[in-house]
Scaffold this motif. Structure first.
Motif, PDB file in Angstrom:
ATOM      1  N   ASN A 142       0.807  -1.225   0.000  1.00  0.00           N
ATOM      2  CA  ASN A 142       0.000   0.000   0.000  1.00  0.00           C
ATOM      3  C   ASN A 142       0.838   1.271   0.000  1.00  0.00           C
ATOM      4  OD1 ASN A 142      -2.791  -0.976   0.137  1.00  0.00           O
ATOM      5  ND2 ASN A 142      -2.203  -1.847   2.106  1.00  0.00           N
ATOM      6  N   SER A 143       2.162   1.137  -0.030  1.00  0.00           N
ATOM      7  CA  SER A 143       3.046   2.295   0.084  1.00  0.00           C
ATOM      8  C   SER A 143       2.882   3.248  -1.094  1.00  0.00           C
ATOM      9  CB  SER A 143       4.500   1.828   0.181  1.00  0.00           C
ATOM     10  OG  SER A 143       5.364   2.948   0.172  1.00  0.00           O
ATOM     11  N   VAL A 144       2.459   4.463  -0.810  1.00  0.00           N
ATOM     12  CA  VAL A 144       2.272   5.456  -1.883  1.00  0.00           C
ATOM     13  C   VAL A 144       3.607   6.021  -2.337  1.00  0.00           C
ATOM     14  CG1 VAL A 144      -0.049   6.081  -1.147  1.00  0.00           C
ATOM     15  CG2 VAL A 144       1.909   7.280  -0.156  1.00  0.00           C
ATOM     16  N   ARG A 151       5.123  -2.066  -6.939  1.00  0.00           N
ATOM     17  CA  ARG A 151       4.350  -2.805  -5.945  1.00  0.00           C
ATOM     18  C   ARG A 151       3.711  -4.041  -6.560  1.00  0.00           C
ATOM     19  NH1 ARG A 151       0.264   1.139  -4.061  1.00  0.00           N
ATOM     20  NH2 ARG A 151       1.161   2.748  -5.363  1.00  0.00           N
ATOM     21  N   MET A 152       3.292  -3.922  -7.810  1.00  0.00           N
ATOM     22  CA  MET A 152       2.716  -5.077  -8.494  1.00  0.00           C
ATOM     23  C   MET A 152       3.781  -6.148  -8.728  1.00  0.00           C
ATOM     24  SD  MET A 152       0.249  -3.024 -11.178  1.00  0.00           S
ATOM     25  CE  MET A 152      -0.259  -4.461 -12.106  1.00  0.00           C
ATOM     26  N   ASP A 153       4.992  -5.727  -9.047  1.00  0.00           N
ATOM     27  CA  ASP A 153       6.085  -6.687  -9.244  1.00  0.00           C
ATOM     28  C   ASP A 153       6.425  -7.412  -7.943  1.00  0.00           C
ATOM     29  OD1 ASP A 153       6.256  -6.096 -11.910  1.00  0.00           O
ATOM     30  OD2 ASP A 153       7.930  -4.683 -11.691  1.00  0.00           O
ATOM     31  N   LEU A 154       6.182  -6.742  -6.822  1.00  0.00           N
ATOM     32  CA  LEU A 154       6.427  -7.373  -5.531  1.00  0.00           C
ATOM     33  C   LEU A 154       5.550  -8.610  -5.341  1.00  0.00           C
ATOM     34  CD1 LEU A 154       7.898  -7.276  -2.795  1.00  0.00           C
ATOM     35  CD2 LEU A 154       6.089  -5.729  -1.965  1.00  0.00           C
ATOM     36  N   VAL A 155       4.365  -8.593  -5.953  1.00  0.00           N
ATOM     37  CA  VAL A 155       3.475  -9.761  -5.894  1.00  0.00           C
ATOM     38  C   VAL A 155       4.202 -10.991  -6.432  1.00  0.00           C
ATOM     39  CG1 VAL A 155       1.379 -10.794  -6.860  1.00  0.00           C
ATOM     40  CG2 VAL A 155       1.335  -8.441  -6.021  1.00  0.00           C
ATOM     41  N   ASN A 156       4.870 -10.843  -7.567  1.00  0.00           N
ATOM     42  CA  ASN A 156       5.589 -11.968  -8.169  1.00  0.00           C
ATOM     43  C   ASN A 156       6.696 -12.484  -7.263  1.00  0.00           C
ATOM     44  OD1 ASN A 156       4.492 -10.067 -10.329  1.00  0.00           O
ATOM     45  ND2 ASN A 156       4.930 -11.879 -11.557  1.00  0.00           N
ATOM     46  N   GLU A 157       7.333 -11.565  -6.516  1.00  0.00           N
ATOM     47  CA  GLU A 157       8.422 -11.965  -5.637  1.00  0.00           C
ATOM     48  C   GLU A 157       7.916 -12.674  -4.378  1.00  0.00           C
ATOM     49  OE1 GLU A 157      10.895  -8.626  -4.747  1.00  0.00           O
ATOM     50  OE2 GLU A 157      10.799  -7.841  -6.800  1.00  0.00           O
ATOM     51  N   LEU A 170      -3.870 -10.955  -8.094  1.00  0.00           N
ATOM     52  CA  LEU A 170      -3.222 -10.268  -6.982  1.00  0.00           C
ATOM     53  C   LEU A 170      -2.546  -8.979  -7.452  1.00  0.00           C
ATOM     54  CD1 LEU A 170      -1.659 -13.262  -5.020  1.00  0.00           C
ATOM     55  CD2 LEU A 170      -3.639 -11.887  -4.368  1.00  0.00           C
ATOM     56  N   ARG A 171      -1.947  -9.024  -8.639  1.00  0.00           N
ATOM     57  CA  ARG A 171      -1.349  -7.800  -9.189  1.00  0.00           C
ATOM     58  C   ARG A 171      -2.434  -6.744  -9.401  1.00  0.00           C
ATOM     59  NH1 ARG A 171       3.684  -7.657 -11.733  1.00  0.00           N
ATOM     60  NH2 ARG A 171       2.832  -6.279 -13.341  1.00  0.00           N
ATOM     61  N   ARG A 172      -3.582  -7.169  -9.856  1.00  0.00           N
ATOM     62  CA  ARG A 172      -4.679  -6.221 -10.046  1.00  0.00           C
ATOM     63  C   ARG A 172      -5.143  -5.645  -8.710  1.00  0.00           C
ATOM     64  NH1 ARG A 172      -6.280  -2.218 -12.998  1.00  0.00           N
ATOM     65  NH2 ARG A 172      -8.520  -1.815 -12.849  1.00  0.00           N
ATOM     66  N   ALA A 173      -5.221  -6.485  -7.689  1.00  0.00           N
ATOM     67  CA  ALA A 173      -5.643  -6.013  -6.374  1.00  0.00           C
ATOM     68  C   ALA A 173      -4.695  -4.946  -5.844  1.00  0.00           C
ATOM     69  CB  ALA A 173      -5.722  -7.178  -5.394  1.00  0.00           C
ATOM     70  N   VAL A 174      -3.399  -5.104  -6.125  1.00  0.00           N
ATOM     71  CA  VAL A 174      -2.414  -4.121  -5.695  1.00  0.00           C
ATOM     72  C   VAL A 174      -2.493  -2.859  -6.553  1.00  0.00           C
ATOM     73  CG1 VAL A 174       0.071  -3.651  -5.531  1.00  0.00           C
ATOM     74  CG2 VAL A 174      -0.846  -5.838  -4.736  1.00  0.00           C
ATOM     75  N   GLY A 175      -2.764  -3.035  -7.845  1.00  0.00           N
ATOM     76  CA  GLY A 175      -2.767  -1.901  -8.762  1.00  0.00           C
ATOM     77  C   GLY A 175      -4.025  -1.064  -8.737  1.00  0.00           C
ATOM     78  N   ALA A 176      -5.155  -1.657  -8.339  1.00  0.00           N
ATOM     79  CA  ALA A 176      -6.429  -0.922  -8.303  1.00  0.00           C
ATOM     80  C   ALA A 176      -6.538  -0.203  -6.971  1.00  0.00           C
ATOM     81  CB  ALA A 176      -7.594  -1.885  -8.497  1.00  0.00           C
ATOM     82  N   GLU A 177      -6.052   1.021  -6.911  1.00  0.00           N
ATOM     83  CA  GLU A 177      -5.809   1.706  -5.638  1.00  0.00           C
ATOM     84  C   GLU A 177      -7.053   2.249  -4.960  1.00  0.00           C
ATOM     85  OE1 GLU A 177      -2.845   4.305  -7.522  1.00  0.00           O
ATOM     86  OE2 GLU A 177      -1.444   3.557  -6.022  1.00  0.00           O
ATOM     87  N   ILE A 181      -6.674  -3.924  -0.825  1.00  0.00           N
ATOM     88  CA  ILE A 181      -6.290  -5.217  -1.389  1.00  0.00           C
ATOM     89  C   ILE A 181      -7.183  -6.315  -0.826  1.00  0.00           C
ATOM     90  CG2 ILE A 181      -4.430  -6.905  -1.579  1.00  0.00           C
ATOM     91  CD1 ILE A 181      -2.463  -4.556  -1.341  1.00  0.00           C
ATOM     92  N   ALA A 182      -7.430  -6.257   0.491  1.00  0.00           N
ATOM     93  CA  ALA A 182      -8.248  -7.287   1.141  1.00  0.00           C
ATOM     94  C   ALA A 182      -9.654  -7.339   0.550  1.00  0.00           C
ATOM     95  CB  ALA A 182      -8.315  -7.026   2.643  1.00  0.00           C
ATOM     96  N   THR A 183     -10.229  -6.169   0.278  1.00  0.00           N
ATOM     97  CA  THR A 183     -11.582  -6.117  -0.295  1.00  0.00           C
ATOM     98  C   THR A 183     -11.619  -6.764  -1.672  1.00  0.00           C
ATOM     99  OG1 THR A 183     -12.155  -4.105   0.921  1.00  0.00           O
ATOM    100  CG2 THR A 183     -13.422  -4.576  -1.071  1.00  0.00           C
TER     101      THR A 183
END
Length: 269
Positions: A142-144, A151-157, A170-177, A181-183
């Motif tokens: 969630n870091s702005v 942040r999306m690449d972090l999902v892959n890691e 999961l990448r979409r959940a991180v990218g759709a600000e 993410i939980a929602t």
């Protein structure tokens, strides 16, 4: 989303499924392209309003969609949006919401074709538990101060063992600000359950359940709710003993922790 928009969305899904049925192994690409369209629309409220404006003719709205999207996404995606622009939406913004649902639908459709729908649902559920328990990871996602793409690449890691469909969602959940993410992960789990035609049962226990216990619990709940169920178990030592079961809008709390809390409350009163 009101009934009129839900009906329009279902029409779009019916048309889209006809294309997906003949485009194996393209679902991920198509879903991600749909997400890119949603991002374009959300960056321009004027454009989104114009595509939903009933005072404009349906063909005029479709031509606007073609003008904006032509060459930016595949012809199939452009034609999808053109068809949806011709339809009527109950509230402003519903077109973007419907497209978001279609992107998720396309990815889950691909998972189902590859017999990975159940695995995808399970991986999403476990990622949800990880995000709930790992505060530092939530903060990182969630870091702005970090670009969305990073942040999306972090999902892959982080989720290295997940299949490509889970990773895409999961990448979409991180990218759709605009949503947590939980929602969004919760929505994806529900969408996977809906496509798999079963109810999701979230069970919290202090100790792992045996396969026999999971199957028995599933059979009981399946009979109670007259539907197939998928049991997901998470471990939380704070419950001490017993189970907490969440299915649909119902919470069945039989944990020792809840009983102790009840006793403490009784003494306070």
């Amino acid at each position: 989303m009101r009934s009129g928009s839900r009906t329009a969305l279902q029409r779009a899904i019916d048309r889209w499924d006809g294309l997906l049925a003949n485009r194996p192994r393209e679902e991920l690409s198509l879903g991600i392209q749909i997400f890119s369209v949603v991002d374009i629309l959300k960056k321009s409220h004027a454009l989104l309003n114009a595509l939903e404006d009933d005072s404009r003719g349906g063909d005029e709205r479709a031509q606007l969609a073609q003008k904006v999207l032509g060459g930016r996404v595949s012809d199939e995606i452009t034609e999808l949006v053109m068809g949806m622009a011709r339809d009527t939406w109950s509230e402003m913004g519903d077109l973007a919401l419907a497209l978001e649902d279609l992107g998720v639908h396309a990815i889950l459709y691909g998972a189902r074709r590859e017999d990975l729908l159940g695995e995808t649902e399970e991986q999403l559920y476990h990622s949800q538990r990880i995000l709930k328990n790992e505060r530092d990871l939530r903060l990182a996602f969630n870091s702005v101060t970090q670009p969305v793409e990073k942040r999306m690449d972090l999902v892959n890691e982080v989720f290295t063992g997940a299949n490509p469909y889970t990773i895409a969602l999961l990448r979409r959940a991180v990218g759709a600000e605009e949503h947590s993410i939980a929602t969004l992960v919760r929505r994806y789990i529900d969408a996977a359950a809906n496509m798999g035609q079963h109810l999701v049962v979230a069970v919290t226990s202090a100790l792992p359940l045996t396969r026999e216990q999971e199957e028995r619990l599933g059979a009981i709940l399946s009979a109670k709710y007259d539907a197939d169920v998928q049991v997901h178990v998470s471990i939380d030592t704070a419950v001490i003993g017993g189970l907490r079961v969440h299915i649909k809008d119902d919470v069945i709390d039989g944990t020792i922790a809840s009983r102790l809390a009840g006793v403490r409350e009784a003494f306070r009163n």
